[in-house]
Each structure stands twice: as C-alpha cells, then as structure tokens.
Design a protein around this motif. Structure first.
Motif, PDB file in Angstrom:
ATOM      1  N   SER A  25       0.823  -1.209   0.000  1.00 12.08           N
ATOM      2  CA  SER A  25       0.000   0.000   0.000  1.00 12.08           C
ATOM      3  C   SER A  25       0.861   1.265   0.000  1.00 12.08           C
ATOM      4  CB  SER A  25      -0.886   0.034   1.251  1.00 12.08           C
ATOM      5  OG  SER A  25      -1.602  -1.148   1.412  1.00 12.08           O
ATOM      6  N   TRP A  26       0.362   2.302  -0.671  1.00 13.81           N
ATOM      7  CA  TRP A  26       0.912   3.659  -0.590  1.00 13.81           C
ATOM      8  C   TRP A  26       2.416   3.711  -0.832  1.00 13.81           C
ATOM      9  CZ3 TRP A  26      -3.353   6.251  -0.715  1.00 13.81           C
ATOM     10  CH2 TRP A  26      -4.460   5.901   0.055  1.00 13.81           C
ATOM     11  N   ALA A 149      -9.699   4.521   1.621  1.00 18.14           N
ATOM     12  CA  ALA A 149      -9.140   4.570   0.274  1.00 18.14           C
ATOM     13  C   ALA A 149     -10.047   3.990  -0.802  1.00 18.14           C
ATOM     14  CB  ALA A 149      -7.793   3.847   0.249  1.00 18.14           C
ATOM     15  N   ARG A 161      -3.388  11.955   0.011  1.00 12.35           N
ATOM     16  CA  ARG A 161      -3.638  10.639  -0.562  1.00 12.35           C
ATOM     17  C   ARG A 161      -4.873  10.644  -1.469  1.00 12.35           C
ATOM     18  NH1 ARG A 161      -2.993   6.986   4.768  1.00 12.35           N
ATOM     19  NH2 ARG A 161      -3.715   8.927   5.714  1.00 12.35           N
TER      20      ARG A 161
END
Length: 454
Positions: A25-26, A149, A161
């Motif tokens: 993730s990310w 998200a 984000r």
C-alpha cells in the motif's frame, strides 16, 4: 520478554518472497524495504534476528489491546473450531452478541449495527445510508481528515492521498475544521477558533445549498491528519447545524473509538450523539478484519420496509465477530478504557509537555488517552514545519532521519508528514510507556539538528 522465533527462522527468505510477490500500500514498490517480522506479544514485536521493537504505532493505530492477547486468540480458535463462516443473512450468536455489545456502548439510540470488513467500507455505507435517507447527494468533510481509500471514502479524505484518485465529481465538498495551532481563521484562543470554524461551516452550507447536503462527516478526533482535539462546543455546534437543515451527522470513530481516547467512543468527551458512527480497528484490535456502522433509530426506520441496497459477503464474519466479543469483554474486565485515560492524563501528557520544553524541534503537543501528536518544526516562532507539507525524497530527510533514530533505538514510531504520533496499545504499561517516551526524547535530538536554532 524474550522474543520467541519460528523454528525455521529465516528473515531473508520471508523478505525475498515479499519483494517477489507482495504489492504494498501507498508505496513505490522498488523503493521500500519491509521489515520481516517473526512475532509479537503485548506492546512489542520482533524480527528474525530477535531485535525487539516497542510498538508506539499500534501498527496502524488498531492493536488497542496489544499483540496476541490470549483471551482474544482463544476466542478466535474456539470459533474456528465451531463455525468458521456463514453468510450475512443468517442469525449467528457471535454476530448478534458483537452487535449488542457495540450498541450498548454507542451514545443515544444508535442501536443497530451494519458490519463491514473495515473502516473505509464503513464510511462508504454510512454515506450511502445518509444519501438514501435524505434523498440528497452532497457530503461535506474536512480538509485535515482521512476516511479510507475506497471510491467515496478517498474523495471524502482531505489529505494528499486523495489527489491521485480524486474524480472531482463525487458530490464531496471540503471545509476547514478547527485547529488552533495552524488556524485558518486567525484565531488566538480555542473559543475564537470554535466560533470562527462554525461560522465558516455555516457559510459553506449556505453557499452549497442546505437542501442539497446529505451529510457532514467528521473524525471525532482526526487521527492520521494530526490528532487535533476539537475545541469545546465545536461538535455540538455541528450537531445544531445538522439539525437545523436536516443533514445527517456522521462521526468517523474508526481510529478514535474503542478506548483510544480514554472513552469507548471519543464523542463521549463532548456529550454529542451523531446519526451514524463508523468504527473498525480497535473493535477487535485488528486481529480479524472488521468494521461497521452504528445506526440511529430514524435512519434504521428508513429501511424497515425499503430494502437497503448494500451488502458484503463477509459482513459480520463469525471469526471477526468472535474477536470483537472477546476484545470488548476483555477491555471491560481489565479496565482498558480507564487505563488509556490514566495514561494520557498522568503519564503520556505530562511527559510530552516536559519533552517539548527540552526540544526546539517540538512546536506543539496535543492529545487524549493513548492518542497524541507531537508536531515538529524548524522554528517555534514561525511554526514552520520541520519538512514541507506532503514532503518526499530529500525534502523529507529530517523526518526520515528522526524515524530511523527511533527504530535504531528499538522504538517503532508512527510518523506522518512533520509529526510523530504517540499511539501505543491502550494496554501499554506505565513502565513501557515511560521507556518509549525516553527513547522518543533521545531521538528528538536528531530533529533538533534541523531547527533554526541548531
């Protein structure tokens, strides 16, 4: 505590498989170097070399009762031996009991629970409920926020984000919430900040058209965005605006709920009852994925004879619900919520205040219970952040150096932008908390080197 390692302890093999097959993730996949973790217990986890870390992040601020609590582990094992899974349409004892225990602790008449797999899905469904209940589409959320998200949740999110996935047409309007340290309203006191933030929200509602707004969603205490404790009167003021215009008030307690602030739900600090509460994380300490929406009687009635158009295969999964039942009962039996309040009031808060006096890099300290933020700055007078907003690469070097110093000392920090969040398990002992705070104190000397006074 001596770390116990797997019999075939081989961190290199674990990391090689991760790098070959796991998409994180990310992250820019080629630039990360994940730590291979061999085990965890209580407030600590360790790698395959036996190096132990005091978990001052509670992973993603969700292991509220620490790692591997034996009562919760036993409950999951017992449930797995009895009934692993069943579709959401059936009545299942642990699902019903988890819902009952949650409803007992929510404020007001939020007595119905819709289960999800996590916080983002909880937000998705809360917004859907609000839109269907009101027949309106717009939702207002704060800039300094994180709500998840998935499609609607990422548009509601206020931090960077959101940017790569922002469709610009999801019916979301952002506004400024109160934050005195970096006040967008030029306020000098908490009372001024509250009054001006509410006036700003009232103006936003007026210019967006009250009859077009389905909901206002707020994190009761914003988490990842900075643990900004709202001033007295703010949440009550938002509640009044929602009542005035028939807007659904949603409080996101995904991170702040289940003991994190020293109350079962953070809303209790201000005596405010929303129409919907989203939860996840601490409901079962993250041992099995679980989230949900606690629903008021009025909104539940909307779907009494009208089908609710939403569902999840794993809604109220028995293993997750068994973990939630055991977690809530254990927190009650062991006084975890009161302990978190004690930690904030008598251990973490006072220690951070002393740390702030010693370090020119500390601009602000704020929090409740086991939920604190330390804001790092280059200059206390100007309040210039230690690194620029949403910094990366070389611009983020001071925070990267600080985080590395924490880890080298055996402290695993929660670092975001120019802040370190002090968010250990709510079960952390006083001795462990003091150990972690001493390690943080030492690591801040690295941040001090990047201040104007260095």
């Amino acid at each position: 505590m001596t770390p116990h390692l797997p019999a075939d302890a081989d961190g290199a093999t674990v990391k090689a498989a991760d790098r070959a097959h796991v998409f994180h993730s990310w992250s820019a996949q080629a630039l990360i170097d994940p730590l291979a973790v061999a085990g965890a217990e209580g407030s600590y986890f360790w790698d395959y070399d036996g190096r132990r870390y005091l978990d001052f992040s509670s992973q993603l601020v969700n292991t509220n009762i620490g790692h591997q609590h034996p009562k919760v582990v036993a409950a999951i094992q017992e449930q797995a031996g009895r009934l692993c899974t069943l579709a959401p349409g059936f009545a299942v004892d642990v699902r019903s009991e988890a819902a009952r225990l949650i409803a007992e602790r929510t404020p007001g008449d939020l007595d119905k629970v819709f289960f999800t797999n996590g916080g983002a899905e909880a937000v998705e469904n809360a917004v859907r409920m609000a839109r269907l209940h009101t027949g309106r589409q717009k939702v207002l959320s704060a800039y300094r926020s994180y709500h998840g998200a998935t499609a609607a949740a990422i548009n509601l999110t206020g931090d960077p984000r959101r940017w790569p996935s922002d469709t610009g047409s999801a019916g979301v309007v952002h506004f400024w919430g109160p934050f005195l340290y970096r006040s967008p309203f030029h306020a000098a006191t908490e009372a001024e900040e509250c009054e001006r933030a509410l006036a700003h929200l009232a103006d936003t509602i007026a210019f967006e058209g009250p009859a077009s707004i389905a909901a206002i969603i707020l994190e009761t205490v914003p988490g990842t965005a900075g643990i900004m404790v709202p001033p007295a009167g703010y949440l009550a003021g938002v509640r009044e605006l929602c009542d005035r215009y028939g807007i659904v008030f949603i409080l996101d307690e995904v991170m702040a709920g289940f003991g994190r602030t020293g109350r079962w739900f953070a809303a209790e600090h201000w005596g405010v009852t929303p129409d919907l509460i989203t939860f996840a994380k601490g409901v079962n300490s993250g041992y099995v994925p679980l989230g949900g929406v606690a629903i008021s009687a009025a909104i539940a009635e909307t779907f009494a004879t009208r089908p609710y158009p939403g569902g999840l295969t794993y809604s109220g999964h028995p293993l997750a619900c068994a973990a939630a039942v055991a977690t809530i009962r254990t927190m009650e039996e062991e006084g975890v919520v009161g302990h978190a309040a004690h930690l904030g009031r008598n251990v973490i808060g006072p220690a951070l205040a002393e740390i702030a006096e010693r370090h020119p890099s500390v601009g602000d300290v704020r929090g409740l219970g086991a939920f604190w933020a330390v804001e790092l700055v280059r200059d206390r007078e100007t309040r210039e952040p230690l690194v620029p907003y949403n910094a990366s690469g070389a611009d983020n070097a001071p925070m990267a150096e600080f985080a590395a110093a924490c880890k080298a000392a055996g402290l695993w920090p929660f670092v975001n932008m120019n802040r370190v969040h002090v968010v250990p398990p709510c079960t952390v002992t006083e001795a462990e908390a003091k150990e972690g705070l001493a390690l943080l104190d030492e690591a801040l000397t690295v941040a001090d080197r990047h201040t104007a006074s260095a």
